[in-house]
Design a protein around this motif. Structure first.
Motif, PDB file in Angstrom:
ATOM      1  N   GLY A  74       0.783  -1.132   0.075  1.00  0.00           N
ATOM      2  CA  GLY A  74      -0.063  -0.068   0.214  1.00  0.00           C
ATOM      3  C   GLY A  74       0.840   1.250   0.033  1.00  0.00           C
ATOM      4  O   GLY A  74       2.061   1.299   0.354  1.00  0.00           O
ATOM      5  N   ILE A  84      -2.494   0.704  -4.068  1.00  0.00           N
ATOM      6  CA  ILE A  84      -2.011  -0.534  -4.178  1.00  0.00           C
ATOM      7  C   ILE A  84      -0.971  -0.599  -5.256  1.00  0.00           C
ATOM      8  O   ILE A  84      -1.619  -0.830  -6.349  1.00  0.00           O
ATOM      9  N   CYS A 102      -7.649   3.274  -4.639  1.00  0.00           N
ATOM     10  CA  CYS A 102      -8.550   2.718  -3.845  1.00  0.00           C
ATOM     11  C   CYS A 102      -9.457   3.616  -3.186  1.00  0.00           C
ATOM     12  O   CYS A 102     -10.060   3.370  -2.039  1.00  0.00           O
ATOM     13  N   GLU A 105     -12.996   3.013  -1.535  1.00  0.00           N
ATOM     14  CA  GLU A 105     -12.989   1.625  -1.230  1.00  0.00           C
ATOM     15  C   GLU A 105     -13.027   1.108  -0.174  1.00  0.00           C
ATOM     16  O   GLU A 105     -12.091   1.591   0.783  1.00  0.00           O
ATOM     17  N   THR A 106     -13.618   0.121   0.318  1.00  0.00           N
ATOM     18  CA  THR A 106     -13.311  -0.516   1.667  1.00  0.00           C
ATOM     19  C   THR A 106     -12.315  -1.693   1.465  1.00  0.00           C
ATOM     20  O   THR A 106     -12.574  -2.619   0.789  1.00  0.00           O
ATOM     21  N   LYS A 107     -11.003  -1.468   1.883  1.00  0.00           N
ATOM     22  CA  LYS A 107      -9.948  -2.487   1.567  1.00  0.00           C
ATOM     23  C   LYS A 107      -9.909  -3.677   2.631  1.00  0.00           C
ATOM     24  O   LYS A 107      -9.254  -3.906   3.418  1.00  0.00           O
ATOM     25  N   ILE A 112      -9.425  -6.815  -1.556  1.00  0.00           N
ATOM     26  CA  ILE A 112      -7.775  -6.955  -2.039  1.00  0.00           C
ATOM     27  C   ILE A 112      -7.612  -8.260  -2.713  1.00  0.00           C
ATOM     28  O   ILE A 112      -6.799  -8.343  -3.628  1.00  0.00           O
TER      29      ILE A 112
END
Length: 343
Positions: A74, A84, A102, A105-107, A112
């Protein structure tokens, strides 16, 4: 010039830029005009991209026979966008694959995992030997997803990052028997990455005299810009000889200032382009032995004496072993067993 210097394409619209070229052509190359904005961002850009792809063909061709490792990490760019990055490495020849923005976005593990699967499929999964990534909890779950879908790929947490986290935990845990660690007490650097903290402490040692002169000056006594309580706390620490002794103690097993620097040596040994996986197993054991010898020597204890017990070493040992258990895989054992130096 635009690609190597990183100049923005809209510079081609700048009248001063165009005027400079017009002047040069009128005096040297009459009739010449610089490339326009549209050509720079379309035709010439595609041509340069094609040229770079051509130069990378020998590296890609080697993946069929040598295999390739995919590395992910990251990052944040100058605009604070969460990125990323993905790279492919084979025989010490790294190649950038792509960077994913990202933002918004919810990583989580599913997001991922999908990104990584896309990269593996682009490279072709039969060429990929292992996936190297962060060892955060969500990445551990990602590793389970990837290994379940690609049985030939080994998920390997980053050893260097693992040791950095262990180092931070060791320092934070140095409150055994009310013996607080230096940067645990310094609130202004408590949230910085462990390796940066060590660098800052080294810098503190180099400018120790200047720091002490600063905190005893009248201007420091009138400090009101941030926090009076913190300013007073900083002064007390900088003028405290015991505080400086604790910094020296930290350096004995974290930095190359002294002869015995096991954790730092381990990080440096792993942070190279050359293959080192087959050496990690022995290096880790040697690191723990050296750490124990350093701590016991500082506390006046004997490592071989069963009755001698160091509560601080016990904390350090458990942190190191916990980190090892989190990133240790059968691949380490296999590489160790194939090492010809091992009897």
């Amino acid at each position: 010039m635009f690609y190597s210097a990183g100049l923005p394409f809209h510079l081609a619209r700048n009248p001063h830029f165009r005027g400079a070229f017009s002047y040069a052509t009128n005096h040297l190359l009459s009739g010449y005009l610089p490339h326009g904005y549209n050509m720079l961002r379309t035709t010439l850009l595609q041509r340069e991209k094609t040229n770079i792809k051509r130069l990378l063909i020998p590296i890609r061709d080697g993946w069929r026979t040598k295999g390739v490792s995919i590395v992910s990490d990251g990052w944040s760019d100058s605009q604070r966008r969460p990125l990323i990055n993905f790279m492919a490495i084979s025989e010490g020849r790294p190649m950038f694959l792509k960077s994913v923005d990202c933002s918004g976005e919810t990583k989580d593990k599913y997001f991922i995992a999908n990104l990584i699967k896309e990269v593996i499929n682009e490279v072709r999964h039969e060429k990929v030997i292992q996936m190297i990534a962060d060892n955060a909890p969500n990445y551990k779950a990602v590793g389970q997803i990837i290994e379940s879908q690609f049985s030939t790929i080994v998920w390997t947490p980053c050893v260097v990052h693992t040791l950095n986290l262990a180092l931070k935990n060791i320092c934070a845990a140095k409150n055994v028997e009310n013996n607080q660690l230096v940067y645990k007490e310094c609130s202004w650097i408590s949230d910085i990455a462990s390796e940066v903290i060590i660098i800052m402490l080294k810098r503190f040692k180099l400018i120790k005299g200047g720091l002490q002169a600063m905190v005893i000056s009248d201007k420091w006594a009138n400090y009101r810009e941030d926090d009076v309580v913190k300013a007073r706390r900083v002064k007390d620490l900088v003028l405290n000889d015991l505080w400086w002794d604790k910094i020296d103690y930290i350096f004995t097993f974290t930095t190359p200032i002294y002869d015995t620097t096991p954790i730092y040596d381990m990080i440096r040994a792993c942070d190279i382009d050359a293959p080192c996986l087959h050496l990690v197993y022995d290096m880790w054991d040697e690191m723990i032995v050296k750490v124990k010898a350093t701590i016991y020597k500082h506390e006046g204890l004997q490592p071989t004496e069963p009755s001698d017990f160091s509560s601080f070493y016990d904390v350090v040992y458990n942190i190191l072993i916990d980190r090892w258990n989190k990133n240790n895989t059968p691949l380490h054992y296999l590489a160790h067993s194939l090492n010809p130096r091992v009897p």
